[in-house]
Design a protein around this motif. Structure first.
Motif, PDB file in Angstrom:
ATOM      1  N   HIS A 115       9.164   4.562   7.460  1.00  0.00           N
ATOM      2  CA  HIS A 115       8.161   4.918   8.462  1.00  0.00           C
ATOM      3  C   HIS A 115       6.998   3.935   8.494  1.00  0.00           C
ATOM      4  CE1 HIS A 115       9.675   9.289   7.801  1.00  0.00           C
ATOM      5  NE2 HIS A 115      10.340   8.702   8.774  1.00  0.00           N
ATOM      6  N   TYR A 116       6.706   3.329   7.368  1.00  0.00           N
ATOM      7  CA  TYR A 116       5.507   2.483   7.303  1.00  0.00           C
ATOM      8  C   TYR A 116       5.806   1.091   6.757  1.00  0.00           C
ATOM      9  CZ  TYR A 116       5.761   4.424   2.535  1.00  0.00           C
ATOM     10  OH  TYR A 116       6.192   4.833   1.297  1.00  0.00           O
ATOM     11  N   ARG A 117       7.055   0.663   6.857  1.00  0.00           N
ATOM     12  CA  ARG A 117       7.453  -0.646   6.324  1.00  0.00           C
ATOM     13  C   ARG A 117       6.674  -1.793   6.978  1.00  0.00           C
ATOM     14  NH1 ARG A 117      13.510  -0.996   6.800  1.00  0.00           N
ATOM     15  NH2 ARG A 117      13.383   0.581   5.167  1.00  0.00           N
ATOM     16  N   ASP A 118       6.366  -1.649   8.275  1.00  0.00           N
ATOM     17  CA  ASP A 118       5.649  -2.713   8.989  1.00  0.00           C
ATOM     18  C   ASP A 118       4.263  -2.946   8.411  1.00  0.00           C
ATOM     19  OD1 ASP A 118       7.808  -3.097  10.638  1.00  0.00           O
ATOM     20  OD2 ASP A 118       7.072  -1.763  12.221  1.00  0.00           O
ATOM     21  N   PHE A 119       3.630  -1.894   7.876  1.00  0.00           N
ATOM     22  CA  PHE A 119       2.323  -2.072   7.243  1.00  0.00           C
ATOM     23  C   PHE A 119       2.438  -2.984   6.018  1.00  0.00           C
ATOM     24  CE2 PHE A 119       1.037   1.689   9.655  1.00  0.00           C
ATOM     25  CZ  PHE A 119      -0.266   1.368   9.988  1.00  0.00           C
ATOM     26  N   GLN A 120       3.499  -2.790   5.255  1.00  0.00           N
ATOM     27  CA  GLN A 120       3.694  -3.602   4.059  1.00  0.00           C
ATOM     28  C   GLN A 120       4.065  -5.038   4.410  1.00  0.00           C
ATOM     29  OE1 GLN A 120       6.532  -0.845   2.117  1.00  0.00           O
ATOM     30  NE2 GLN A 120       4.991  -0.568   0.516  1.00  0.00           N
ATOM     31  N   HIS A 121       4.746  -5.211   5.547  1.00  0.00           N
ATOM     32  CA  HIS A 121       5.092  -6.563   5.991  1.00  0.00           C
ATOM     33  C   HIS A 121       3.852  -7.378   6.330  1.00  0.00           C
ATOM     34  CE1 HIS A 121       9.471  -5.322   7.201  1.00  0.00           C
ATOM     35  NE2 HIS A 121       9.300  -5.468   5.903  1.00  0.00           N
ATOM     36  N   ARG A 122       2.779  -6.699   6.724  1.00  0.00           N
ATOM     37  CA  ARG A 122       1.565  -7.450   7.038  1.00  0.00           C
ATOM     38  C   ARG A 122       0.595  -7.501   5.852  1.00  0.00           C
ATOM     39  NH1 ARG A 122      -1.932  -3.877  11.462  1.00  0.00           N
ATOM     40  NH2 ARG A 122      -2.916  -2.442   9.980  1.00  0.00           N
ATOM     41  N   GLY A 123       1.102  -7.157   4.674  1.00  0.00           N
ATOM     42  CA  GLY A 123       0.341  -7.365   3.447  1.00  0.00           C
ATOM     43  C   GLY A 123      -0.341  -6.159   2.858  1.00  0.00           C
ATOM     44  N   GLU A 124      -0.112  -4.974   3.418  1.00  0.00           N
ATOM     45  CA  GLU A 124      -0.734  -3.752   2.888  1.00  0.00           C
ATOM     46  C   GLU A 124      -0.068  -3.340   1.565  1.00  0.00           C
ATOM     47  OE1 GLU A 124      -3.212  -1.968   4.055  1.00  0.00           O
ATOM     48  OE2 GLU A 124      -3.429  -2.398   6.199  1.00  0.00           O
ATOM     49  N   HIS A 125      -0.835  -2.698   0.710  1.00  0.00           N
ATOM     50  CA  HIS A 125      -0.273  -2.118  -0.510  1.00  0.00           C
ATOM     51  C   HIS A 125       0.546  -0.881  -0.154  1.00  0.00           C
ATOM     52  CE1 HIS A 125      -2.455  -4.658  -3.354  1.00  0.00           C
ATOM     53  NE2 HIS A 125      -3.524  -4.530  -2.562  1.00  0.00           N
ATOM     54  N   SER A 126       1.376  -0.423  -1.086  1.00  0.00           N
ATOM     55  CA  SER A 126       2.147   0.798  -0.866  1.00  0.00           C
ATOM     56  C   SER A 126       1.212   2.007  -0.893  1.00  0.00           C
ATOM     57  CB  SER A 126       3.219   0.951  -1.938  1.00  0.00           C
ATOM     58  OG  SER A 126       2.628   1.165  -3.212  1.00  0.00           O
ATOM     59  N   ILE A 127       1.688   3.126  -0.362  1.00  0.00           N
ATOM     60  CA  ILE A 127       0.867   4.344  -0.363  1.00  0.00           C
ATOM     61  C   ILE A 127       0.536   4.746  -1.799  1.00  0.00           C
ATOM     62  CG2 ILE A 127       0.811   6.805   0.213  1.00  0.00           C
ATOM     63  CD1 ILE A 127       2.462   6.271   2.613  1.00  0.00           C
TER      64      ILE A 127
END
Length: 336
Positions: A304-316
């Protein structure tokens, strides 16, 4: 040995300074400064609770025990200092802001634990969890009934039934924290226990509704409502089904919308919105809010949130961890 003695001396002076600070602040606060004094008391309570939580947790972990035991014990120590003549911390027991922080802390804990599993993982242990939950409700209910008869044989059957019903309640927060402290929260056994705790919460509501209805009927002020019991079960089922639907249909579009926002902290904020939203809905249908938080963690899958991690975000998990480190001990020390 010298290092250990030095640490003990430092801890002693810190605690002594906190006691002295408490006396100076609240002895000098007048009516006009009441609001400011209340804010200072919250800050002081956080100092005492966080310090006590870490000291107690460290002590118990040195003996191979989960840190949560130390937090509970420190809570009992702080809460009973009045027996030694010190009443400086008595206000902690009825501090509303502190209570709110504690409740948010246990919600974050169950959300964090839920993130370590998925709906599919829980479905695999569904039948086993159900059997464990049923036994976990029946056994304490009957034992409470029998113990009540043994100690209070002169009381009516309704008293015994009510005492048995009160013992069906469980503390999933402590269970989840112990499993996490022991590093066992991702095991099959942990999933069975946590799944059973969710089902237990529903069964407990049903039993309490039945027993309360029987007592009201005996008193002539009501009756056992089959529709009322059915409605409790229906609300719980609708909540669980609704959470699954939200996870599979709504969350992908929800996080895609979040990707369009350029402000910092969007990922964490959107994840917490899911957690608090489902916790609120669970409370509205009569379940414990922590059940909703656990469900929120289950439905938040990486896809659901893989795209956030692709742009450099940490995991939840990494983003939630500092919040849990701050808030979760407050709940357990206060519970102690």
């Amino acid at each position: 040995m010298r290092l250990l003695t030095g640490k003990r001396t430092l801890i002693f002076f810190v605690i002594a300074a906190v006691y002295l600070f408490h006396g100076l602040v609240f002895a000098s606060s007048g009516g006009e400064e009441a609001e400011a004094a209340e804010a200072l008391e919250v800050l002081l309570s956080l100092i005492v609770i966080l310090l006590g939580a870490k000291l107690g947790g460290d002590f118990f972990e040195r003996f191979g025990q989960p840190a949560v035991l130390g937090e509970l014990v420190m809570g009992m120590v702080i809460g009973n200092l009045h027996l030694l003549g010190f009443n400086g911390f008595e206000g902690f027991k009825n501090d509303v802001p502190l209570e709110m922080l504690a409740e948010i802390g246990v919600i974050i804990l169950l959300f964090e634990v839920g993130l370590e599993s998925t709906i599919k993982d829980m479905m695999k242990v569904g039948l086993t969890s159900f059997l464990v939950a049923v036994f976990g409700v029946i056994a304490p209910f009957l034992l409470g009934w029998w113990v009540s008869i043994f100690f209070m044989p002169e009381e009516s059957i309704y008293v015994h039934a009510f005492i048995g019903a009160t013992l069906t309640a469980t503390s999933v927060g402590i269970t989840a924290r112990v499993l996490k402290d022991l590093g066992r929260s991702t095991t099959i056994e942990a999933r069975i226990i946590l799944g059973a705790a969710v089902i237990d919460d529903i069964l407990g509501l049903v039993i309490l509704a039945v027993v309360t209805g029987i007592i009201d009927a005996a008193a002539g002020s009501g009756s056992v409502s089959s529709l009322g019991i059915l409605w409790i079960i229906t609300k719980a089922i609708l909540f669980i089904v609704g959470a699954i639907v939200i996870g599979s249909l709504v969350l992908p579009s929800y996080f895609k919308f979040g990707l369009r926002l350029k402000v910092k902290g969007v990922f964490l904020s959107f994840a917490l919105l899911v957690c608090f939203g489902l916790a609120y809905l669970a409370g509205e249908v009569g379940l414990a809010p922590i059940v909703g938080a656990f469900a929120a963690g289950l439905i938040l899958e990486e896809v659901h949130y893989r795209d956030f991690q692709h742009r450099g975000e940490h995991s939840i998990e990494e983003l939630i961890a500092p919040i849990a480190t701050f808030l979760v001990p407050i709940f357990f020390v206060r519970m102690g």
